[in-house]
Design an enzyme around this catalytic site. Structure first.
Site, short mmCIF file in Angstrom:
data_model
loop_
_atom_site.label_atom_id
_atom_site.label_comp_id
_atom_site.label_asym_id
_atom_site.label_seq_id
_atom_site.Cartn_x
_atom_site.Cartn_y
_atom_site.Cartn_z
N LYS A 33 0.84 -1.21 0.00
CA LYS A 33 0.00 0.00 0.00
C LYS A 33 0.87 1.26 0.00
O LYS A 33 2.05 1.20 0.36
CB LYS A 33 -0.94 -0.01 1.21
N TYR A 253 15.42 30.53 9.06
CA TYR A 253 14.18 31.24 9.39
C TYR A 253 14.02 31.41 10.90
O TYR A 253 14.37 30.52 11.68
CB TYR A 253 12.97 30.43 8.89
#
Ligand SMILES: *Cc1c(COP(=O)(O)O)cnc(C)c1O
Length: 358
Positions: A33, A253
């Site tokens: 999956k 940042y």
């Protein structure tokens, strides 16, 4: 030119499947999956099929159809079941749904009655997850009124463990007991129970068809003990710049990291868009020739930064290993406060992907 490179050791996936298959007398499927947990179902499915794996699980109908195109004759089951209205299409691709409720089962059986081909299925019975799967009331109805789903060719009764990685968890033993009762109600059906970790839980968890996923891809199915699986994923990126900064300067940042001393900062072109969780900032310890180097400052979309002050030999073009034999998917997951499954399935699409097969 060396670019951020994700190497997938397909040989190790096969070795892991064989190792898991050797743990029990039943058959061993492979769970593919989410595109084989992010590593590529079209790469891994056929390789496993060539090595003797005959049964495969995916989550969705679309994943099933995609896998069918590379595995034309394999047994492919779809855990989330068949969407309403898609029955003919589903059967046309020879996909086998998990029937997750009485309504699902009736719908599949009715579709079979209108067709002249068999409609095989797995019956998924819930034993505690409370997510998908036939519940207690519906199960009682199925047992007493089997004619309601007579059209469905049930092959397996299955259930899924909720805490397989914690053998001591009370719910693990409760589920084994419930599943034994459920299996006894369907004496003609084969059983499918253990996931990766379930294969390490002992005889109460053995079934006719195990469904391992994460352990195939190198995740540790026995957290707390040494990982018995071979590592599958290697991720490395070249340093694109090294810069010298003064004490007191900040990196990245929000100025979240400040240099306490004159420092050297190495930047690589991998960021959260590539699946390195932002939560790794300041926690990730990558490797340079076996030495640990710590990420500093925020992880940005396309870049991340490391303090390499203590290693004057490190320079532009050197490889920084983000995932490797000494720093695996479970280690990076722990640093990010998540699990190896999420690290794998988040690995980005921008890496150069290299398949290794020996
Ligand atoms: C994902 C999944 C598996 C595989 O689980 P792993 O822990 O990755 O081995 C097996 N069965 C079901 C129903 C699943 O959803």
């Amino acid at each position: 030119m060396f670019a951020p490179t994700l190497t997938i050791d397909v040989g190790a996936v096969i070795a892991n499947w064989s190792r898991l298959a050797a743990r029990h007398a039943g058959e061993t499927a492979a769970v593919l999956k989410a595109d084989a947990y992010g590593l590529g179902a079209a790469l891994i499915g056929p390789a496993l099929a060539q090595s003797g794996c005959r049964r495969f699980f995916v989550a969705t109908a679309d994943e099933g159809a995609a896998l069918r195109s590379v595995l034309p004759t394999a047994w492919i089951a779809v855990l989330n079941g068949c969407p309403p209205g898609a029955e003919r299409d589903f059967a046309g691709h020879s996909l086998i749904p998990a029937l997750n409720s009485l309504a699902d089962a009736i719908r599949w059986s009715d579709a079979a009655h209108k067709s002249d081909r068999p409609f095989p299925a797995l019956l998924h019975v819930d034993t505690g997850m409370n997510r998908l799967g036939v519940d207690r009331a519906d199960l009682a109805r199925l047992v007493t009124e089997p004619e309601r789903i007579a059209g469905a060719s049930l092959q397996y009764v299955m259930s899924h463990l909720i805490s397989a990685e914690r053998p001591e968890a009370a719910e693990t033993a409760i589920q084994a007991k419930r599943f034994a009762t459920v299996a006894a109600s369907f004496p003609k059906l084969k059983t499918s129970f253990a996931n990766s970790a379930g294969l390490f839980l002992g005889p109460d968890f053995v079934s006719d068809l195990a469904r391992p996923g994460i352990a195939l891809y190198g995740g540790n199915p026995t957290p707390g003990s040494a990982n018995p699986m071979r590592p599958v994923v290697h991720l490395a990126a070249p340093i694109v710049q090294v810069r010298a900064i003064e004490a007191g300067e900040t990196v990245g940042y929000d100025a979240s990291w400040q240099a306490m001393r004159p420092s050297r900062i190495a930047t690589i072109a991998v960021g959260y868009a590539d699946g390195m969780p932002r939560a790794l900032a300041g926690r990730l310890v990558a490797r340079h020739q076996g030495r640990g180097i710590r990420s500093v400052g925020r992880i940005s979309m396309d870049l991340m930064t490391f303090d390499v002050t203590d290693y004057p030999d490190i320079s532009v073009g050197d490889a920084i290993e983000l995932i490797g034999p000494n720093h695996g998917i479970d280690d990076i997951a722990t640093e990010a406060g998540t699990i190896g499954y999420e690290i794998l399935t988040s690995l980005g699409r921008r890496y150069r992907r290299v398949a290794k097969s020996v």
